[in-house]
Motif scaffolding. Structure first.
Motif, PDB file in Angstrom:
ATOM      1  N   LEU A 127      13.545   9.286   3.158  1.00 43.78           N
ATOM      2  CA  LEU A 127      13.451  10.148   3.778  1.00 43.78           C
ATOM      3  C   LEU A 127      14.307  11.192   4.330  1.00 43.78           C
ATOM      4  N   ALA A 128      14.116  12.754   3.472  1.00 44.23           N
ATOM      5  CA  ALA A 128      15.479  13.747   4.353  1.00 44.23           C
ATOM      6  C   ALA A 128      15.081  14.077   5.818  1.00 44.23           C
ATOM      7  N   ASP A 129      13.197  14.104   6.124  1.00 39.83           N
ATOM      8  CA  ASP A 129      12.973  14.404   7.412  1.00 39.83           C
ATOM      9  C   ASP A 129      11.630  13.521   7.619  1.00 39.83           C
ATOM     10  N   THR A 130      12.073  12.951   8.260  1.00 36.75           N
ATOM     11  CA  THR A 130      11.720  11.584   8.926  1.00 36.75           C
ATOM     12  C   THR A 130       9.990  12.629   9.716  1.00 36.75           C
ATOM     13  N   GLY A 131      10.510  13.876  10.087  1.00 37.06           N
ATOM     14  CA  GLY A 131       9.390  14.446  10.934  1.00 37.06           C
ATOM     15  C   GLY A 131       7.760  14.928   9.729  1.00 37.06           C
ATOM     16  N   LYS A 132       8.594  14.905   8.584  1.00 38.69           N
ATOM     17  CA  LYS A 132       6.871  15.323   7.090  1.00 38.69           C
ATOM     18  C   LYS A 132       6.631  13.655   7.188  1.00 38.69           C
ATOM     19  N   ALA A 133       7.258  12.895   7.625  1.00 41.05           N
ATOM     20  CA  ALA A 133       6.363  11.734   7.268  1.00 41.05           C
ATOM     21  C   ALA A 133       4.895  11.577   6.799  1.00 41.05           C
ATOM     22  N   LEU A 134       4.341  12.020   7.829  1.00 36.46           N
ATOM     23  CA  LEU A 134       3.116  12.102   8.024  1.00 36.46           C
ATOM     24  C   LEU A 134       2.072  12.870   6.727  1.00 36.46           C
ATOM     25  N   ALA A 135       2.891  13.405   6.705  1.00 37.35           N
ATOM     26  CA  ALA A 135       2.453  14.796   5.477  1.00 37.35           C
ATOM     27  C   ALA A 135       2.828  14.196   3.571  1.00 37.35           C
ATOM     28  N   TYR A 136       3.845  12.620   3.486  1.00 40.52           N
ATOM     29  CA  TYR A 136       3.971  12.004   2.711  1.00 40.52           C
ATOM     30  C   TYR A 136       2.712  10.358   2.661  1.00 40.52           C
ATOM     31  N   LEU A 137       2.691  10.226   4.414  1.00 35.88           N
ATOM     32  CA  LEU A 137       1.131   9.556   4.260  1.00 35.88           C
ATOM     33  C   LEU A 137       0.374   9.620   3.305  1.00 35.88           C
ATOM     34  N   ARG A 138      -0.776  10.918   3.640  1.00 34.78           N
ATOM     35  CA  ARG A 138      -1.113  12.105   3.117  1.00 34.78           C
ATOM     36  C   ARG A 138      -1.240  11.742   1.955  1.00 34.78           C
ATOM     37  N   SER A 139       0.025  12.519   0.710  1.00 37.76           N
ATOM     38  CA  SER A 139      -0.333  12.338  -0.700  1.00 37.76           C
ATOM     39  C   SER A 139      -0.105  11.237  -0.950  1.00 37.76           C
ATOM     40  N   ALA A 140       0.426  10.358  -0.477  1.00 38.29           N
ATOM     41  CA  ALA A 140       0.877   9.199  -1.285  1.00 38.29           C
ATOM     42  C   ALA A 140      -1.660   8.549  -0.994  1.00 38.29           C
ATOM     43  N   VAL A 141      -1.596   8.526  -0.059  1.00 43.85           N
ATOM     44  CA  VAL A 141      -2.700   7.617  -0.126  1.00 43.85           C
ATOM     45  C   VAL A 141      -3.830   8.621  -1.150  1.00 43.85           C
ATOM     46  N   LEU A 142      -3.933  10.519  -1.087  1.00 40.97           N
ATOM     47  CA  LEU A 142      -4.563  10.722  -1.947  1.00 40.97           C
ATOM     48  C   LEU A 142      -4.191  10.494  -3.761  1.00 40.97           C
ATOM     49  N   ASN A 143      -3.071   9.882  -3.606  1.00 46.93           N
ATOM     50  CA  ASN A 143      -2.249  10.147  -4.969  1.00 46.93           C
ATOM     51  C   ASN A 143      -2.522   8.479  -5.546  1.00 46.93           C
ATOM     52  N   ARG A 144      -2.630   7.498  -3.929  1.00 46.31           N
ATOM     53  CA  ARG A 144      -3.664   5.683  -4.728  1.00 46.31           C
ATOM     54  C   ARG A 144      -4.343   5.949  -4.759  1.00 46.31           C
ATOM     55  N   CYS A 145      -5.480   7.043  -4.139  1.00 47.83           N
ATOM     56  CA  CYS A 145      -6.689   7.252  -4.255  1.00 47.83           C
ATOM     57  C   CYS A 145      -7.576   7.754  -5.984  1.00 47.83           C
ATOM     58  N   ARG A 146      -6.071   8.310  -5.927  1.00 46.25           N
ATOM     59  CA  ARG A 146      -7.060   9.159  -7.310  1.00 46.25           C
ATOM     60  C   ARG A 146      -6.868   8.456  -8.377  1.00 46.25           C
ATOM     61  N   ASN A 147      -5.191   7.043  -8.515  1.00 43.01           N
ATOM     62  CA  ASN A 147      -5.275   6.159  -9.190  1.00 43.01           C
ATOM     63  C   ASN A 147      -5.942   5.031  -9.071  1.00 43.01           C
ATOM     64  N   ALA A 148      -6.567   4.536  -7.743  1.00 45.43           N
ATOM     65  CA  ALA A 148      -7.957   3.672  -7.668  1.00 45.43           C
ATOM     66  C   ALA A 148      -9.286   4.519  -8.622  1.00 45.43           C
ATOM     67  N   LEU A 149      -9.834   5.482  -8.599  1.00 46.87           N
ATOM     68  CA  LEU A 149     -10.607   6.018  -9.097  1.00 46.87           C
ATOM     69  C   LEU A 149     -10.596   5.821 -10.793  1.00 46.87           C
ATOM     70  N   ARG A 150      -8.757   6.190 -10.961  1.00 46.07           N
ATOM     71  CA  ARG A 150      -8.503   6.451 -12.566  1.00 46.07           C
ATOM     72  C   ARG A 150      -8.999   5.190 -13.168  1.00 46.07           C
ATOM     73  N   GLN A 151      -8.634   4.188 -12.565  1.00 51.10           N
ATOM     74  CA  GLN A 151      -8.849   2.312 -12.450  1.00 51.10           C
ATOM     75  C   GLN A 151     -10.512   2.188 -12.736  1.00 51.10           C
ATOM     76  N   ARG A 152     -10.758   3.126 -11.673  1.00 47.60           N
ATOM     77  CA  ARG A 152     -12.350   2.364 -11.940  1.00 47.60           C
ATOM     78  C   ARG A 152     -13.051   2.863 -13.224  1.00 47.60           C
TER      79      ARG A 152
END
Length: 182
Positions: free
Chosen positions: A70-95
């Protein structure tokens, strides 16, 4: 989990030499402060608590594995939100893929969850889940997580104008869906 008595787990006990938190301390602090909200976000997106918890745990694991990159650990929460959304998208695609192949996943909420969430909330959640993916994501990020339009755009990887139009369309569609339901 109380981390105050365990060495190396308190957020400021794991500072790296450059002043950044180490992975364990940083991810632990984020987990304690934001895991429940991220699980709620994933539940709204997926409609399935178990899948939501899996998605969020996977996102935290990914953050832990890539913390040093991570270039900026202060942006880790934004990374997490994006990661959760991307994983939700993947789960919905699989579904959806499973549905096309004749496998219909059953989403069964626990009795406790059903009791806790009133009938009105169930109607609203069902209407939100019926929205197209982009509209649902914009609506949830803007009004459920209370992110600004700029933050929502960054998390979704789209322009601010697209966030505005997706949110507007989502609110209008949600109003129509709920009006039809009553």
């Amino acid at each position: 989990m109380d981390t105050s008595e365990r060495p190396g787990m308190a957020p400021d006990a794991g500072d790296a030499p450059d002043g950044r938190l180490d992975a364990t301390a940083g991810v632990t602090a984020l987990y304690q402060g934001h895991a429940v909200g991220l699980i709620r976000l994933a539940i709204v997106m997926l409609g399935d608590r178990v899948a939501a918890e899996d998605v969020v745990q996977d996102a935290f694991l990914g953050l832990y594995r890539h913390w040093d990159g991570l270039a900026d650990t202060g942006k880790a929460l934004a990374y997490l939100r994006s990661a959760v959304l991307n994983r939700c998208r993947n789960a919905l695609r699989q579904r959806h893929r499973g549905t096309r192949h004749g496998v219909t996943p059953q989403i069964v909420e626990s009795a406790e969850a059903t009791v806790l969430v009133g009938e009105e909330n169930q109607r609203v959640l069902a209407a939100i889940r019926a929205l197209p993916d982009r509209q649902r994501e914009a609506l949830v990020l803007r009004f459920y997580l209370d992110l600004s339009q700029d933050e929502t755009a960054r998390v979704m990887g789209i322009s601010t104008g697209t966030v505005k139009s997706a949110t507007s369309r989502a609110v209008a569609a949600l109003g129509r869906l709920l009006k039809e339901d009553s």
